[in-house]
Design an enzyme around this catalytic site. Sequence first.
Site, PDB file in Angstrom:
ATOM      1  CG  HIS A 148      -2.106  -0.865   1.146  1.00  0.00           C
ATOM      2  ND1 HIS A 148      -3.303  -0.444   0.615  1.00  0.00           N
ATOM      3  CD2 HIS A 148      -2.306  -2.141   1.542  1.00  0.00           C
ATOM      4  CE1 HIS A 148      -4.193  -1.417   0.693  1.00  0.00           C
ATOM      5  NE2 HIS A 148      -3.611  -2.469   1.250  1.00  0.00           N
ATOM      6  CG  ASP A 181      -7.161  -3.068   1.498  1.00  0.00           C
ATOM      7  OD1 ASP A 181      -6.535  -3.867   0.778  1.00  0.00           O
ATOM      8  OD2 ASP A 181      -6.729  -2.632   2.580  1.00  0.00           O
ATOM      9  CD  GLU A 194      -5.011  -8.991   3.088  1.00  0.00           C
ATOM     10  OE1 GLU A 194      -4.976  -8.006   2.299  1.00  0.00           O
ATOM     11  OE2 GLU A 194      -4.435  -8.995   4.186  1.00  0.00           O
ATOM     12  CG  HIS A 207      -4.267  -6.685  -0.932  1.00  0.00           C
ATOM     13  ND1 HIS A 207      -3.628  -6.096   0.139  1.00  0.00           N
ATOM     14  CD2 HIS A 207      -3.355  -6.681  -1.933  1.00  0.00           C
ATOM     15  CE1 HIS A 207      -2.401  -5.770  -0.197  1.00  0.00           C
ATOM     16  NE2 HIS A 207      -2.209  -6.117  -1.457  1.00  0.00           N
TER      17      HIS A 207
END
Length: 281
Positions: A162, A169, A251, A254
């Site tokens: 990130h 996200d 995830e 993500h």
Amino acid sequence: MTGSTSLPPMRARLAVAVTAAVTALMTTGAATAGASAASAPPPEEKAPSAFVALSAVDPTIMQEMRYVRPHNFVGEPVDGYRQPVCLLTRPAAQALHRAQINLLRQGYSLKVYDCYRPQRAVDHFVRWAQDLGDERRKAEFYPRVEKSRLFEDGYIAKKSGHSRGSTMDVTLVRLPAFPAPRPRPGQESVPCYAPRAERYPDNSVDMGTGFDCFDTLSHTDDPRIQGAQRANRDLLRSALTAEGFVNLPEEWWHFTHKPELFPDTYFDFPVAYRSVSGHRP
């Protein structure tokens, strides 16, 4: 008359006193200014010109920036998040815009939970993970994982993609979008993998778990996720993959836009509009 230019004694003493006072004032002022300059914080770092606010590229994409407020796995606002704004590199924001156009035609909107994340926020996560006594949010976000294993199991790391600016996200919201209902007492203790009607409310579609659920059920292709939940995950992934995004298999929320503009740089400017002020969309 003698022609002497000397001042009378009283005036001479007054002149000396005034001169001394002015000199002292100037010396004190210079010292104070020097001390203020030394104690003033350095100017806040700004983002490179390749970063933009997502809202400037596509104002229709919803934003629910989770780390600005206390409802997150840490249980408090996270360092470096000054305003609830999604910042991204321009190519990533433009790719999200293209995906949004396609999804709007199908009756959905994207919603981002987190975008660029400063290194100071990652450091905050690390300090929190190392404090094994702080389990305020365990019941909701990691009920089946021991906090001592968060590093080993890959839920927390000392560096995050990130911070490079091309990762976000994200989830889906069915249109027309309605605000999430207010949480009922006790919902912050309901596990993030509980049935959607029981866990903390969110106006997104049902993905099988909530955002930031530290559990194997969050793995995008976990075989236990079926039916509408599976269809929702597949729709999100296919819409973003078509625009150059790569999903993190652990995830479902993500995604990273490839190729990254800054594949080896971890930035630390704050999440705030001023960090990208003057940047073209």
